[in-house]
Design a protein around this motif. Structure first.
Motif, mmCIF file in Angstrom:
data_model
loop_
_atom_site.group_PDB
_atom_site.id
_atom_site.type_symbol
_atom_site.label_atom_id
_atom_site.label_comp_id
_atom_site.label_asym_id
_atom_site.label_seq_id
_atom_site.Cartn_x
_atom_site.Cartn_y
_atom_site.Cartn_z
ATOM 1 N N PHE A 265 0.889 -1.163 0.000
ATOM 2 C CA PHE A 265 0.000 0.000 0.000
ATOM 3 C C PHE A 265 0.924 1.209 0.000
ATOM 4 O O PHE A 265 1.401 1.637 1.048
ATOM 5 N N CYS A 266 1.192 1.764 -1.178
ATOM 6 C CA CYS A 266 2.203 2.807 -1.329
ATOM 7 C C CYS A 266 1.693 4.186 -0.918
ATOM 8 O O CYS A 266 0.517 4.513 -1.088
ATOM 9 N N ASP A 267 2.605 4.996 -0.442
ATOM 10 C CA ASP A 267 2.335 6.399 -0.133
ATOM 11 C C ASP A 267 2.652 7.220 -1.389
ATOM 12 O O ASP A 267 3.632 7.961 -1.438
ATOM 13 N N ASP A 268 1.813 7.046 -2.410
ATOM 14 C CA ASP A 268 2.004 7.762 -3.671
ATOM 15 C C ASP A 268 0.668 8.352 -4.098
ATOM 16 O O ASP A 268 -0.258 8.452 -3.285
ATOM 17 N N GLU A 269 0.526 8.727 -5.372
ATOM 18 C CA GLU A 269 -0.692 9.404 -5.812
ATOM 19 C C GLU A 269 -1.939 8.544 -5.616
ATOM 20 O O GLU A 269 -2.913 8.971 -4.987
ATOM 21 N N ILE A 270 -1.929 7.324 -6.143
ATOM 22 C CA ILE A 270 -3.112 6.480 -6.015
ATOM 23 C C ILE A 270 -3.293 6.025 -4.568
ATOM 24 O O ILE A 270 -4.423 5.926 -4.065
#
Length: 481
Positions: free
Chosen positions: A153-158
Motif C-alpha cells: 500500500f504505497c504512499d504515492d498518488e493512487i
C-alpha cells in the motif's frame, strides 16, 4: 599461577562452548530429519548445517523452519468464520461443475474448506487505470463496512487517493479495517498509516517484524489483495495499491489482471479477510451483517475462493495447480511474473506437453527482480525440450497471475508460479468453473500474445555457457527468491 588458572578456565569454557555448539547443530539436524520433509529439501539443510554451521544456523532460522504443523487460528474460530459462506454454497445435487473438475472441487473443499459458491458476476481488469477507477467508485458507495487488505500500500498518488477516501468514509461512520503486510510496506513511513488510525480506521500490519535482524517472520508474508465493500462487492487479483499499475515504470507498462466480484463469491473473500483480521487483532467478526443476502447474477457462474499459506498440513494452491495441469486435455495457458516451479509442478507441465496438450507459458521479457529472472531462465530449458511454448511479454512487466484450461476452468489471484507463493506466502486465488468465462480469459491471453516474442528453442538452448552457468547458480536459491 593466576595466568595458568586463567588459561585453564578459558580452555574449559571453550570446550563447553564447542560441546553446546555441536549439540545444537546435531539437534537441529535431528529436528530437520524427523520433520519428514522431501529429501530434496532435507539433505541441503543437513549439509549446510554440518559444513557451515554458523551461517547454516542463521539461514535455517530465517528460511528453513517448517511451519506446517502450526496453527495461527483455532479450529473452532475458523469454523465459526467459515460457516457463513455456506449460505451461498451450491447444493451438491444441482452442481454443474464440468465432470473433470469434480475431484478438484473436492480437493479444495477437503484441504481448504472452500465453499462452492454460485451466482456471481465478474468484471475483468487488465490495467490499473480501470481497476482503480472502479475501486474508488465502489468505496465511495460504502454504507456499512470496508475491508481492505494489500501486500503493498504505497504512499504515492493512487495510495493517497485511496487513503483520503477511506478516511472520509470512516468519518461518515462506515467501519473501515485496513490490513497491510509489514515487509511489503517497509518503505512506507508510519505517519501514512497513523493518519488513517487518527481518522478512525482500524489499521493492522500482518506478522509485524519488530526486529528484522532477530526474527524468522520476515520470510512469511501475506501476499493477498482483497477488498470487500458492505459484503456485496469484492476485488481480488494481482494488483497492489501503487502508481506503477497506472503509470508503469521508466522501462515500460505494468500489465496485471484483477477481478471485481459481485454476488455470492464475495462471501469467500470476506471469510478470508476476517480470518486474517482475527490473526492480527484477535477480534472475531462473523455477524450476519458481514454476509448480507445478495442477488444471484448467474446460475452457471460457480467458483471457489481458496487460500494457502506456510502453516497447515497442505499446500493447497500448489496441489490445485498440479491437478489442473495434469488433468488438462486440450490446452493450459499460464501467465506468471516469476516461474520458479517446484519439482511436482515442473513435472506436471512437462508431462502435459509431452502428452500432446497445448501448454503455453507467458513470462515478462524483463523482470523487476534480476536474480529471480535469471533463476527462471534455468527452468525454461526443460520446458522447451518437453514442447512447452514460451512467450516473453515485451511492452513492460507482466505481473498477471492467470491459469486457464480447456475452455472450462480459470484460476486467478495473488499466487505466482514459484516456491515463495506456494511454500512461504499467504495467498488467495479464485477458481471459476464457467466455460464462457474461461473462453473470455483465453481471449485475454491470446490478445497478450500479440505483445510477446515467441521463444525459439534452437536459439534459446544455444545461450552462452557463462550465462547458463549464472542462471543455474541462481536456481539453487529459487526457494528463497
Amino acid at each position: 599461577m593466576l595466568a595458568l588458572i586463567h588459561i585453564h578456565i578459558q580452555w574449559i569454557v571453550g570446550i563447553i562452548f564447542i560441546i553446546l555448539y555441536c549439540v545444537t547443530i546435531l539437534g537441529l539436524v535431528l529436528v530437520i530429519i524427523t520433520e519428514n520433509r522431501n529429501p530434496l529439501k532435507t539433505i541441503p539443510w543437513v549439509v549446510v548445517l554440518l559444513l557451515a554451521p554458523g551461517v547454516g544456523i542463521i539461514f535455517y532460522f530465517f528460511f528453513g523452519q517448517d511451519n506446517r504443523k502450526q496453527r495461527i487460528i483455532s479450529r473452532r474460530t475458523y469454523k465459526r468464520i467459515m460457516k457463513r459462506p455456506q449460505g451461498g454454497k451450491l447444493p451438491q445435487d444441482s452442481c454443474s461443475v464440468p465432470a473433470p473438475y469434480q475431484p478438484l472441487v473436492t480437493l479444495l473443499t477437503n484441504s481448504n474448506q472452500s465453499s462452492l459458491l454460485y451466482g456471481s458476476n465478474i468484471t475483468i481488469y487488465t490495467n490499473g487505470t480501470d481497476k482503480f477507477r472502479d475501486l474508488l467508485e465502489e468505496l465511495a458507495k460504502a454504507t456499512h463496512h470496508i475491508h481492505i487488505q494489500y501486500y503493498i500500500f504505497c504512499d504515492d498518488e493512487i495510495g493517497n487517493k485511496v487513503k483520503t477516501l477511506l478516511m472520509e468514509k470512516a468519518r461518515e461512520g462506515v467501519e473501515v479495517r485496513l490490513l497491510y503486510d509489514d515487509v511489503g510496506c517497509w518503505k512506507v513511513k508510519d505517519k501514512f498509516f497513523n493518519e488513517m488510525k487518527d481518522a478512525g480506521i482500524e489499521v493492522n500490519a500482518f506478522l509485524k517484524v519488530a526486529f528484522p535482524v532477530l526474527t524468522s517472520k520476515v520470510n512469511y508474508r501475506n501476499h493477498r489483495k482483497i477488498v470487500v465493500i458492505d459484503g456485496k462487492v469484492g476485488f481480488m487479483g494481482g494488483m497492489n495499491i501503487a502508481d506503477r499499475y497506472t503509470k508503469g515504470t521508466d522501462w515500460g507498462t505494468w500489465r496485471d489482471t484483477h477481478f471485481k466480484i459481485t454476488g455470492r463469491g464475495v462471501h469467500g473473500l470476506q471469510a478470508a479477510f476476517l480470518i486474517d483480521w482475527y490473526v492480527v487483532s484477535k477480534k472475531l467478526l462473523n455477524d450476519k451483517i458481514y454476509y448480507p443476502l445478495v442477488p444471484v447474477y448467474s446460475d452457471d457462474n460457480i467458483m471457489q475462493i481458496c487460500t494457502s499459506g506456510p502453516v497447515g498440513q497442505w499446500r493447497t494452491l500448489l496441489q490445485a495447480a498440479i491437478f489442473t495441469i495434469a488433468n488438462a486435455k486440450k490446452y493450459v495457458f499460464i501467465q506468471t511474473p516469476y516461474f520458479l516451479p517446484t519439482e511436482g509442478l515442473n513435472q506436471a507441465l512437462q508431462i502435459a506437453a509431452l502428452g500432446g496438450v497445448d501448454v503455453r507459458l507467458m513470462l515478462p521479457k524483463r523482470s523487476d527482480t534480476r536474480t529471480a529472472n535469471m533463476a527462471t531462465h534455468s527452468f525454461i530449458d526443460e520446458m522447451v525440450k518437453a514442447g512447452v511454448k514460451v512467450y516473453f511479454y515485451k511492452p513492460g512487466f507482466l505481473h498477471s497471475k492467470l491459469l486457464v484450461t480447456d475452455d472450462a476452468l480459470t484460476c486467478i489471484g495473488s499466487a505466482n508460479m514459484d516456491f515463495r507463493s506456494f511454500e512461504h506466502n499467504f495467498e488467495i486465488n479464485a477458481f471459476v468453473y464457467q466455460p464462457s468465462f474461461a473462453r473470455q480469459m483465453k481471449k485475454v491471453f491470446m490478445h497478450d500474445m500479440h505483445s510477446c516474442e515467441r521463444l525459439v528453442p534452437s536459439r534459446w538452448l544455444k545461450r552462452p555457457r557463462k550465462q547458463r552457468l549464472a542462471e543455474s547458480f541462481m536456481r539453487l536459491f529459487s526457494p528463497l527468491l
